[in-house]
Structure formats: structure tokens, C-alpha cells
Design a protein around this motif. Structure first.
Motif, PDB file in Angstrom:
ATOM      1  N   LEU A  69      -8.597   8.209   3.675  1.00  0.00           N
ATOM      2  CA  LEU A  69      -8.416   6.914   4.384  1.00  0.00           C
ATOM      3  C   LEU A  69      -6.931   6.363   3.766  1.00  0.00           C
ATOM      4  O   LEU A  69      -6.946   6.080   2.674  1.00  0.00           O
ATOM      5  CB  LEU A  69      -9.381   5.784   4.313  1.00  0.00           C
ATOM      6  CG  LEU A  69      -9.209   4.259   4.853  1.00  0.00           C
ATOM      7  CD1 LEU A  69      -8.962   4.383   6.074  1.00  0.00           C
ATOM      8  CD2 LEU A  69     -10.295   3.689   4.201  1.00  0.00           C
ATOM      9  N   CYS A  70      -6.074   5.888   4.678  1.00  0.00           N
ATOM     10  CA  CYS A  70      -4.883   5.301   4.246  1.00  0.00           C
ATOM     11  C   CYS A  70      -4.918   3.817   4.911  1.00  0.00           C
ATOM     12  O   CYS A  70      -5.258   3.534   6.036  1.00  0.00           O
ATOM     13  CB  CYS A  70      -3.562   6.021   4.747  1.00  0.00           C
ATOM     14  SG  CYS A  70      -1.848   5.225   4.428  1.00  0.00           S
ATOM     15  N   ILE A  71      -4.493   2.749   3.973  1.00  0.00           N
ATOM     16  CA  ILE A  71      -4.463   1.703   4.495  1.00  0.00           C
ATOM     17  C   ILE A  71      -2.866   1.081   3.971  1.00  0.00           C
ATOM     18  O   ILE A  71      -2.489   1.082   2.965  1.00  0.00           O
ATOM     19  CB  ILE A  71      -5.448   0.459   3.538  1.00  0.00           C
ATOM     20  CG1 ILE A  71      -6.809   0.886   4.029  1.00  0.00           C
ATOM     21  CG2 ILE A  71      -5.150  -0.747   3.856  1.00  0.00           C
ATOM     22  CD1 ILE A  71      -7.920   0.250   3.306  1.00  0.00           C
ATOM     23  N   SER A  72      -2.228   0.822   5.073  1.00  0.00           N
ATOM     24  CA  SER A  72      -0.969   0.211   5.145  1.00  0.00           C
ATOM     25  C   SER A  72      -0.420  -0.101   6.388  1.00  0.00           C
ATOM     26  O   SER A  72      -0.802   0.487   7.538  1.00  0.00           O
ATOM     27  CB  SER A  72      -0.280   1.408   4.657  1.00  0.00           C
ATOM     28  OG  SER A  72       1.386   1.135   4.538  1.00  0.00           O
ATOM     29  N   PRO A  73       0.324  -1.219   6.379  1.00  0.00           N
ATOM     30  CA  PRO A  73       0.837  -1.738   7.486  1.00  0.00           C
ATOM     31  C   PRO A  73       1.857  -0.719   8.228  1.00  0.00           C
ATOM     32  O   PRO A  73       1.872  -0.672   9.538  1.00  0.00           O
ATOM     33  CB  PRO A  73       1.636  -3.010   7.114  1.00  0.00           C
ATOM     34  CG  PRO A  73       0.945  -3.336   5.667  1.00  0.00           C
ATOM     35  CD  PRO A  73       0.545  -2.148   5.019  1.00  0.00           C
ATOM     36  N   GLU A  74       2.467   0.063   7.421  1.00  0.00           N
ATOM     37  CA  GLU A  74       3.595   1.050   8.049  1.00  0.00           C
ATOM     38  C   GLU A  74       3.500   2.032   7.147  1.00  0.00           C
ATOM     39  O   GLU A  74       3.163   2.241   6.112  1.00  0.00           O
ATOM     40  CB  GLU A  74       4.961   0.520   7.833  1.00  0.00           C
ATOM     41  CG  GLU A  74       5.126  -0.960   8.733  1.00  0.00           C
ATOM     42  CD  GLU A  74       6.656  -1.364   8.561  1.00  0.00           C
ATOM     43  OE1 GLU A  74       7.289  -0.604   7.877  1.00  0.00           O
ATOM     44  OE2 GLU A  74       7.042  -2.283   9.350  1.00  0.00           O
ATOM     45  N   ALA A  94      -2.882  -4.550   5.460  1.00  0.00           N
ATOM     46  CA  ALA A  94      -2.803  -4.636   4.240  1.00  0.00           C
ATOM     47  C   ALA A  94      -3.973  -4.341   3.458  1.00  0.00           C
ATOM     48  O   ALA A  94      -5.212  -4.579   4.041  1.00  0.00           O
ATOM     49  CB  ALA A  94      -2.095  -5.892   3.831  1.00  0.00           C
ATOM     50  N   TYR A  95      -4.001  -4.164   2.121  1.00  0.00           N
ATOM     51  CA  TYR A  95      -5.160  -3.933   1.430  1.00  0.00           C
ATOM     52  C   TYR A  95      -5.873  -5.314   1.424  1.00  0.00           C
ATOM     53  O   TYR A  95      -5.129  -6.483   0.951  1.00  0.00           O
ATOM     54  CB  TYR A  95      -4.779  -3.661  -0.308  1.00  0.00           C
ATOM     55  CG  TYR A  95      -5.860  -3.738  -1.122  1.00  0.00           C
ATOM     56  CD1 TYR A  95      -6.885  -2.548  -1.051  1.00  0.00           C
ATOM     57  CD2 TYR A  95      -6.189  -4.646  -2.118  1.00  0.00           C
ATOM     58  CE1 TYR A  95      -8.018  -2.499  -1.922  1.00  0.00           C
ATOM     59  CE2 TYR A  95      -7.319  -4.519  -2.681  1.00  0.00           C
ATOM     60  CZ  TYR A  95      -8.137  -3.535  -2.850  1.00  0.00           C
ATOM     61  OH  TYR A  95      -9.268  -3.554  -3.823  1.00  0.00           O
ATOM     62  N   VAL A 107      -9.381   5.888  -5.672  1.00  0.00           N
ATOM     63  CA  VAL A 107      -8.114   5.210  -5.169  1.00  0.00           C
ATOM     64  C   VAL A 107      -6.855   5.318  -5.624  1.00  0.00           C
ATOM     65  O   VAL A 107      -6.698   5.540  -6.805  1.00  0.00           O
ATOM     66  CB  VAL A 107      -8.517   3.487  -5.015  1.00  0.00           C
ATOM     67  CG1 VAL A 107      -8.623   3.065  -6.273  1.00  0.00           C
ATOM     68  CG2 VAL A 107      -7.261   2.815  -4.278  1.00  0.00           C
ATOM     69  N   ILE A 108      -5.880   5.770  -4.790  1.00  0.00           N
ATOM     70  CA  ILE A 108      -4.548   5.815  -5.197  1.00  0.00           C
ATOM     71  C   ILE A 108      -3.637   4.813  -4.685  1.00  0.00           C
ATOM     72  O   ILE A 108      -3.563   4.845  -3.509  1.00  0.00           O
ATOM     73  CB  ILE A 108      -4.092   7.080  -4.932  1.00  0.00           C
ATOM     74  CG1 ILE A 108      -4.653   8.480  -5.633  1.00  0.00           C
ATOM     75  CG2 ILE A 108      -2.440   7.313  -5.441  1.00  0.00           C
ATOM     76  CD1 ILE A 108      -4.441   9.697  -5.313  1.00  0.00           C
ATOM     77  N   ALA A 109      -2.842   3.914  -5.378  1.00  0.00           N
ATOM     78  CA  ALA A 109      -2.038   3.034  -4.646  1.00  0.00           C
ATOM     79  C   ALA A 109      -0.474   3.326  -4.943  1.00  0.00           C
ATOM     80  O   ALA A 109      -0.208   3.852  -6.004  1.00  0.00           O
ATOM     81  CB  ALA A 109      -2.239   1.766  -5.330  1.00  0.00           C
ATOM     82  N   CYS A 110       0.179   3.240  -3.985  1.00  0.00           N
ATOM     83  CA  CYS A 110       1.621   3.478  -3.899  1.00  0.00           C
ATOM     84  C   CYS A 110       2.467   2.544  -3.278  1.00  0.00           C
ATOM     85  O   CYS A 110       3.126   2.807  -2.409  1.00  0.00           O
ATOM     86  CB  CYS A 110       1.964   4.727  -3.618  1.00  0.00           C
ATOM     87  SG  CYS A 110       1.158   5.441  -2.227  1.00  0.00           S
ATOM     88  N   THR A 111       2.033   0.910  -3.588  1.00  0.00           N
ATOM     89  CA  THR A 111       2.869  -0.031  -2.758  1.00  0.00           C
ATOM     90  C   THR A 111       3.873  -0.425  -3.595  1.00  0.00           C
ATOM     91  O   THR A 111       3.957  -0.175  -4.790  1.00  0.00           O
ATOM     92  CB  THR A 111       1.763  -1.146  -2.595  1.00  0.00           C
ATOM     93  OG1 THR A 111       1.827  -1.976  -3.716  1.00  0.00           O
ATOM     94  CG2 THR A 111       0.448  -0.565  -2.031  1.00  0.00           C
ATOM     95  N   ASP A 112       4.596  -1.344  -2.958  1.00  0.00           N
ATOM     96  CA  ASP A 112       5.729  -1.806  -3.848  1.00  0.00           C
ATOM     97  C   ASP A 112       5.503  -3.358  -4.153  1.00  0.00           C
ATOM     98  O   ASP A 112       6.454  -3.917  -4.620  1.00  0.00           O
ATOM     99  CB  ASP A 112       7.343  -1.552  -3.142  1.00  0.00           C
ATOM    100  CG  ASP A 112       7.090  -2.408  -1.859  1.00  0.00           C
ATOM    101  OD1 ASP A 112       6.172  -2.946  -1.416  1.00  0.00           O
ATOM    102  OD2 ASP A 112       8.207  -2.348  -1.077  1.00  0.00           O
ATOM    103  N   ILE A 116      -0.567  -6.728  -5.716  1.00  0.00           N
ATOM    104  CA  ILE A 116      -1.319  -5.801  -4.891  1.00  0.00           C
ATOM    105  C   ILE A 116      -1.643  -4.969  -5.853  1.00  0.00           C
ATOM    106  O   ILE A 116      -2.961  -4.254  -5.943  1.00  0.00           O
ATOM    107  CB  ILE A 116      -0.839  -5.269  -3.597  1.00  0.00           C
ATOM    108  CG1 ILE A 116      -0.454  -6.651  -2.701  1.00  0.00           C
ATOM    109  CG2 ILE A 116      -1.731  -4.190  -2.998  1.00  0.00           C
ATOM    110  CD1 ILE A 116       0.043  -6.263  -1.332  1.00  0.00           C
ATOM    111  N   ASN A 117      -0.913  -4.052  -6.441  1.00  0.00           N
ATOM    112  CA  ASN A 117      -1.275  -3.006  -7.282  1.00  0.00           C
ATOM    113  C   ASN A 117      -2.155  -3.235  -8.376  1.00  0.00           C
ATOM    114  O   ASN A 117      -3.103  -2.700  -8.957  1.00  0.00           O
ATOM    115  CB  ASN A 117      -0.054  -2.331  -7.874  1.00  0.00           C
ATOM    116  CG  ASN A 117       0.816  -1.588  -6.827  1.00  0.00           C
ATOM    117  OD1 ASN A 117       0.429  -1.419  -5.786  1.00  0.00           O
ATOM    118  ND2 ASN A 117       2.062  -1.366  -7.330  1.00  0.00           N
ATOM    119  N   ILE A 118      -1.869  -4.406  -8.958  1.00  0.00           N
ATOM    120  CA  ILE A 118      -2.964  -5.048 -10.303  1.00  0.00           C
ATOM    121  C   ILE A 118      -4.296  -5.321  -9.478  1.00  0.00           C
ATOM    122  O   ILE A 118      -5.129  -4.978 -10.231  1.00  0.00           O
ATOM    123  CB  ILE A 118      -1.914  -6.352 -10.964  1.00  0.00           C
ATOM    124  CG1 ILE A 118      -0.803  -5.778 -11.650  1.00  0.00           C
ATOM    125  CG2 ILE A 118      -3.013  -7.040 -11.701  1.00  0.00           C
ATOM    126  CD1 ILE A 118      -0.073  -6.949 -12.151  1.00  0.00           C
ATOM    127  N   GLY A 119      -4.192  -5.886  -8.434  1.00  0.00           N
ATOM    128  CA  GLY A 119      -5.402  -6.327  -7.783  1.00  0.00           C
ATOM    129  C   GLY A 119      -6.118  -5.262  -7.391  1.00  0.00           C
ATOM    130  O   GLY A 119      -7.509  -5.181  -7.901  1.00  0.00           O
TER     131      GLY A 119
END
Length: 246
Positions: A69-74, A94-95, A107-112, A116-119
């Protein structure tokens, strides 16, 4: 793309240093990692962020049979294509918080977005689940090594984050050293495991049987490189005759 921790860079981890002083990674090279191979088939794997890095992680999870599952606006156009064909699911948003981790294995996070990453990291840690924030070592409880794959064989290379470039060079060299013939031999030996377990009474008996094949003369790898699979079958048959109980 999250920045790696290095002195003078704006802090991207949960220590909230303001400007990075590398506190979070000072013992990285001394950390002994427990190396394991995870069975992902049928398990939900969440990727938060769908850019170039997100695509890379999604492809790796798909190779391993993960339910992605991918969660991302774009997202990257290829991520969108994978979703359209049904290979993954994509939620265009968004997450939203810890509820996004329900029934999720990793879960793997790769946002900028550092917050959000810390959360994501903190939400996952509270659930004692696997989490990796790409390129931010202190926001990971597991790391992703470079992988060489050939059939059933998988060889992992890790520099504990010291040098991805070195890991890539090692991956290339290992790929050249351990070619398809090793995967072919692994398959042939696997086909023999049933006979060995049903015929040879002890672990030591089975160990001696397989080591005779793998380390014997003629060398089975050389035979397979020469296209002589029948020669390897002859070696296996000879070993079966010599090791079978009287």
C-alpha cells in the motif's frame, strides 16, 4: 528526499538538534545488526511517499511478494501505473496517523517532511513494528542492504550505512562471481532434500551427503558453467548410492 545526517545540515531526526551534530549516528558503525530474511508474501507493507525513492522501495517489496500500500498525495508515474494495473494499492492522501499502521507488518517512509517522518517512526515504535525512514538512520529499526538475487539465492551486502557506493560496487562484483549456475545448483540440491531427509537418519549424515556433492570432484559449478547439468545429476546419484544405509 530526506537528507542523511551530517554536521551542519538541518536536523531531520527525533533528537531535534536544530543543526545536525551527528549525535544520532555516532555509533552507527559499531552497531551489530541482526541479519534476517523476512517472509513478506501476503503481508501488508506500507510505503509513505511515492516519488523516486518510494518507487524503488515499492519495487523491492513487490519482488518479495509483499502486499503493498502506498500513501502519498502525489506519486511517480510508474507508481501510478502499478496501482492502475492492480499490483499495488495507492491512497492519494497524506499520512493520517497511527491508524494507517493497522494490520501492517512494516512501514517504509520516504517523505521530505521531517515531522511526518518522525511521527511515522514513533507510531511504528509504539506498536513494536518494523520501520525504516529512508536515509535517516536514527528513524529506523532495520536497514535495507543491497541485494543480489538469482533464482532462490539472495545475497545481502551492508556497510551499515557507511557507503552505499561501496555496497553497489560489491553488489556488482558479487553478481559476477556468483552467477546463474549457483542458483541452478541450489534448485537441484533442493530437489534432493526430500530423499536425504527420508533416507539419512542424522543431521551429520545429511551434512556429509550434501558437502560431498557441493565440494566434490568434478566441481558441480564448473559442470553447470559448461552446460553439463547431467554431469551434476550423475554426481548426486553417486552420492545417494554411497550414502544410502546398507
Amino acid at each position: 528526499m530526506p537528507a542523511a545526517a551530517y554536521a551542519g545540515k538541518e536536523c531531520v531526526c527525533q533528537f531535534n538538534r536544530g543543526i545536525c551534530d551527528q549525535t544520532c549516528v555516532k555509533d552507527m558503525l559499531e552497531t551489530p545488526f541482526y541479519i534476517a530474511c523476512l517472509k513478506l508474501k501476503g503481508r501488508r507493507c506500507l510505503v509513505v511517499g511515492g516519488g523516486d525513492l518510494g518507487l524503488e522501495k515499492i519495487e523491492g517489496l513487490l519482488v518479495s511478494g509483499g502486499d503493498v500500500l502506498c500513501i502519498s498525495p502525489e506519486v511517480h508515474p510508474e507508481v501510478e501505473r502499478l496501482a492502475a494495473e492492480g499490483s499495488i494499492r495507492w491512497e492519494q492522501r497524506a499520512y493520517a496517523g497511527p491508524q494507517d499502521l493497522d494490520a501492517t507488518f512494516m512501514v517504509i517512509a520516504c517523505t521530505d517532511d521531517t515531522a511526518i517522518n518522525i511521527g511515522i517512526y514513533e507510531d511504528a515504535e509504539r506498536r513494536a513494528m518494523l520501520v525504516n525512514v529512508v536515509d535517516v538512520p536514527p528513524l529506523c529499526n532495520f536497514i535495507l542492504p543491497a541485494i543480489v538475487r538469482s533464482g532462490p539465492l539472495a545475497i545481502a551486502i551492508s556497510t551499515a550505512g557507511a557507503s552505499p557506493a561501496l555496497a553497489k560496487r560489491m553488489k556488482r562484483e558479487i553478481s559476477e562471481l556468483f552467477g546463474e549456475e549457483y542458483a541452478e545448483l541450489a534448485i537441484m540440491l533442493n530437489e534432493t532434500r526430500g530423499w536425504a531427509k527420508g533416507t539419512l537418519p542424522t543431521y551429520q549424515d545429511r551434512k556429509a551427503f550434501f558437502e560431498e556433492i557441493v565440494n566434490g570432484d568434478p566441481d558441480p559449478i564448473t559442470l553447470l558453467r559448461d552446460g553439463n547439468a547431467d554431469g551434476v545429476r550423475d554426481i548426486i546419484a553417486a552420492a545417494q548410492r554411497s550414502h544410502a544405509p546398507a
